[in-house]
Design an enzyme around this catalytic site. Structure first.
Site, PDB file in Angstrom:
ATOM      1  CE  LYS A 176      -3.853  -1.960   2.700  1.00  0.00           C
ATOM      2  NZ  LYS A 176      -4.925  -1.802   1.690  1.00  0.00           N
TER       3      LYS A 176
ATOM      4  NE  ARG B 263     -10.736  -9.948  -2.082  1.00  0.00           N
ATOM      5  CZ  ARG B 263     -11.108  -9.045  -2.989  1.00  0.00           C
ATOM      6  NH1 ARG B 263     -11.417  -9.422  -4.232  1.00  0.00           N
ATOM      7  NH2 ARG B 263     -11.181  -7.783  -2.681  1.00  0.00           N
TER       8      ARG B 263
HETATM    9  N1  BES Z   1      -8.019  -3.951   4.425  1.00  0.00           N
HETATM   10  C1  BES Z   1      -8.214  -3.534   3.087  1.00  0.00           C
HETATM   11  C2  BES Z   1      -9.538  -2.781   2.868  1.00  0.00           C
HETATM   12  C3  BES Z   1      -9.677  -1.480   3.607  1.00  0.00           C
HETATM   13  C4  BES Z   1      -9.336  -0.297   2.981  1.00  0.00           C
HETATM   14  C5  BES Z   1     -10.187  -1.437   4.870  1.00  0.00           C
HETATM   15  C6  BES Z   1      -9.468   0.897   3.654  1.00  0.00           C
HETATM   16  C7  BES Z   1     -10.331  -0.232   5.563  1.00  0.00           C
HETATM   17  C8  BES Z   1      -9.976   0.934   4.941  1.00  0.00           C
HETATM   18  C9  BES Z   1      -8.201  -4.747   2.153  1.00  0.00           C
HETATM   19  O1  BES Z   1      -7.391  -5.783   2.547  1.00  0.00           O
HETATM   20  C10 BES Z   1      -7.692  -4.273   0.842  1.00  0.00           C
HETATM   21  O2  BES Z   1      -6.562  -3.879   0.777  1.00  0.00           O
HETATM   22  N2  BES Z   1      -8.529  -4.342  -0.189  1.00  0.00           N
HETATM   23  C11 BES Z   1      -8.142  -3.941  -1.506  1.00  0.00           C
HETATM   24  C12 BES Z   1      -8.648  -4.995  -2.464  1.00  0.00           C
HETATM   25  C13 BES Z   1      -8.109  -4.851  -3.864  1.00  0.00           C
HETATM   26  C14 BES Z   1      -6.614  -5.078  -3.892  1.00  0.00           C
HETATM   27  C15 BES Z   1      -8.811  -5.853  -4.745  1.00  0.00           C
HETATM   28  C16 BES Z   1      -8.788  -2.599  -1.779  1.00  0.00           C
HETATM   29  O3  BES Z   1      -9.908  -2.348  -1.333  1.00  0.00           O
HETATM   30  O4  BES Z   1      -8.130  -1.776  -2.409  1.00  0.00           O
HETATM   31 MN    MN Z   2      -5.377  -5.550   1.920  1.00  0.00          MN
END
Ligand code: BES
Ligand code: MN
Ligand code: ZN
Length: 506
Positions: free
Chosen positions: A281, A355
């Site tokens: 990230k 997931r």
């Molecule tokens: N933990 C994150 C989602 C999240 C984002 C929770 C902001 C709380 C605040 C999750 O693991 C994630 O990174 N999801 C990605 C999925 C994508 C790579 C398909 C996302 O939402 O960008």
């Molecule tokens: Mn994630």
């Protein structure tokens, strides 16, 4: 309760946190004799419902234009005649016909914050007090918390006791407890969510779950790596392979009814820190990902609620716990993982880790033959794009009756849910050239493709998925949510469980 953090590498580390327990009781006698620190009087706009010695003083304050009962309006008066308690705080609720339970929770939270340097207060509730007192208790308990566990100089000035003056003969201590206990459970979830990744690893979180199980007499099982391997949980293990803080799975079993009665099973996402892994990230704001275990926190905190309310129903909690880090041993984009139900998954993004760990946990839930299977997870940024932040969580699933019951429970608890569709068409977005599916469906409909992914692991069970990505962390200021973890979902899941349990026998 004082919390202790266990660390695998260091000695026991005591922390200062004390549960912000607020004793809530029904008052006897008349409020004119109340000898505590303050009286909190709630008032709808234009309706002075306060009888007795304060009635006239309040009318004077209204007539003078100092207080008119607008929502969130707080006004302090210092009466001297005919009343023992010298500090009275008036709390406006706005017009009665526009007022909601949430409005009353917020007003109570705001009032309690104003009074936090005091120890004891009394409440004069508005309207039908049997109905409004539970909302006041929720707002008060929630507003009374702040995260100062890790400060050397915690302010420790929380209100300790609230007495309720009520003219509702049907009001009982039981009604008060049913509001207070889930709200305190909500605070346990906040505390867990607020602890950072170094102080809340999968091992530490699993120990805390075990401690809560011991305290509330609910058996807690911790599955360690060898067991996860034996169960062939390749998706959970894959996500966890980049961190020295090894993955775990916590399973608690609450038995409130006959062994043969099918349980409700809750699954909570427990990523103690989500860096994104190799698909790392951006740095800005990454610290918020210490809260990526908000779903697990809600499910684990339910232990405290069920252990006290003891509903006559069987409930299971399953939380896969993992840390998602990049390293020389981390899983990579392109890897193919095999989940415990044998399905293969091509990893497109190591940041779509939630997931993956839920896949193995949902498949594991199948062995309980659940009546209902419900997962709760900080799953997708896409859900925040779709529904906003702190407005509502997303819900989708395979059983409309279940979804409707959850939506209703959320309306009651003030934790709203909005349904997203889960048509088969979304599944084709997960087609993979090399495996049964891929773990990311791309940008469009990202909250739904995450749900579609999960549906590959729920057999044909009655299942619902709740995406709380926008709900778990408060960044701004709010009358009853402190900065940081919100503990979202504990009260919702409690309401849902209670709605499914037969009423207590007389
Ligand atoms: N933990 C994150 C989602 C999240 C984002 C929770 C902001 C709380 C605040 C999750 O693991 C994630 O990174 N999801 C990605 C999925 C994508 C790579 C398909 C996302 O939402 O960008
Ligand atoms: Mn994630
Ligand atoms: Zn995540």
């Amino acid at each position: 309760m004082s919390y202790i953090v266990f660390s695998e590498t260091s000695a026991l580390m005591p922390l200062n946190y004390k549960e912000a327990a607020l004793n809530c009781k029904i008052a006897r006698g008349s409020y004119g004799d109340y000898a505590g620190d303050a009286i909190i009087a709630f008032m709808f706009k234009g309706e002075n419902n306060i009888k007795g010695p304060l009635g006239k003083t309040i009318n004077n304050a209204v007539k003078a234009g100092h207080f008119n009962g607008d929502s969130q309006d707080l006004f302090q008066i210092y009466p001297c005649a005919d009343i023992r308690c010298q500090r009275v705080i008036l709390v406006g609720l706005g017009k009665k016909d526009k007022s909601t339970s949430e409005n009353i929770r917020k007003a109570a939270g705001a009032a309690i914050r104003k009074l936090q340097s005091l120890k004891k207060a009394a409440v004069l509730p508005p309207g039908n007090s049997g109905e409004t007192i539970p909302w006041i208790i929720e707002g008060a308990v929630l507003g009374n918390y702040r995260f100062d566990t890790l400060k050397n100089d915690p302010k420790n000035i929380n209100l300790k006791e609230l007495l309720f003056y009520s003219n509702d003969a049907g009001l009982s201590q039981n009604i008060l407890d049913h509001a207070r206990i889930p709200a305190e459970g909500n605070l346990v979830a906040r505390e867990l969510t607020n602890l950072p990744g170094n102080l809340l690893t999968p091992a530490i979180l699993s120990r805390k779950a075990a401690d809560l199980g011991k305290k509330y007499k609910i058996p807690v099982k911790i599955l360690n790596e060898p067991e996860l391997k034996k169960l062939k949980m390749g998706a959970l293990l894959g996500v966890g392979q980049g961190s020295v803080n090894r993955p775990k799975m916590v399973v608690w079993e609450y038995k409130g009814s006959k062994a043969k009665d099918a349980p409700i099973v809750f699954v909570g996402k427990g990523v103690t820190f989500d860096s994104g892994g190799i698909s790392i990230k951006a740095a800005a704001g990454m610290e918020a990902m210490k809260g990526d275990m908000g779903g697990a926190a809600a499910v684990i905190s339910l232990i405290t609620v069920l252990g006290q309310l003891k509903p006559k129903i069987n409930v299971i909690g399953i939380t896969p716990l993992v840390e998602n880090l990049p390293s020389g041993t981390a899983y990579r984009p392109g890897d193919v993982l095999t989940a415990s139900n044998g399905k293969t998954i091509e990893v497109i993004s190591t940041d779509a880790e939630g997931r993956l760990i839920l896949a193995d946990a949902l498949a594991y839930a199948g062995k309980y033959n659940p009546k209902y299977l419900i997962d709760i997870a900080t799953l997708t940024g896409a859900c925040m794009v779709a529904l906003g932040v702190h407005i509502c969580a997303g819900i989708m699933g395979t059983d409309q009756k279940l979804i409707d019951s959850l939506i209703k429970a959320g309306e009651n608890s003030g934790e709203r849910l909005w349904q997203l569709p889960l048509w088969d068409d979304y599944n084709s977005l997960l087609d993979s050239p090399s495996a049964d599916m891929k773990n990311s469906g791309g940008r469009w409909g990202g909250a739904i493709t995450a749900g579609a992914f999960l549906s590959n692991f729920t057999e044909d069970l009655d299942w619902a998925h709740i995406d709380i990505a926008g709900m778990d962390n408060e960044e701004g200021s709010h009358p009853y949510r402190s900065k940081g973890g919100t503990g979202w979902g504990v009260r919702l899941l409690t309401r849902f469980v209670l709605s499914q349990a037969p009423p207590k026998s007389p």
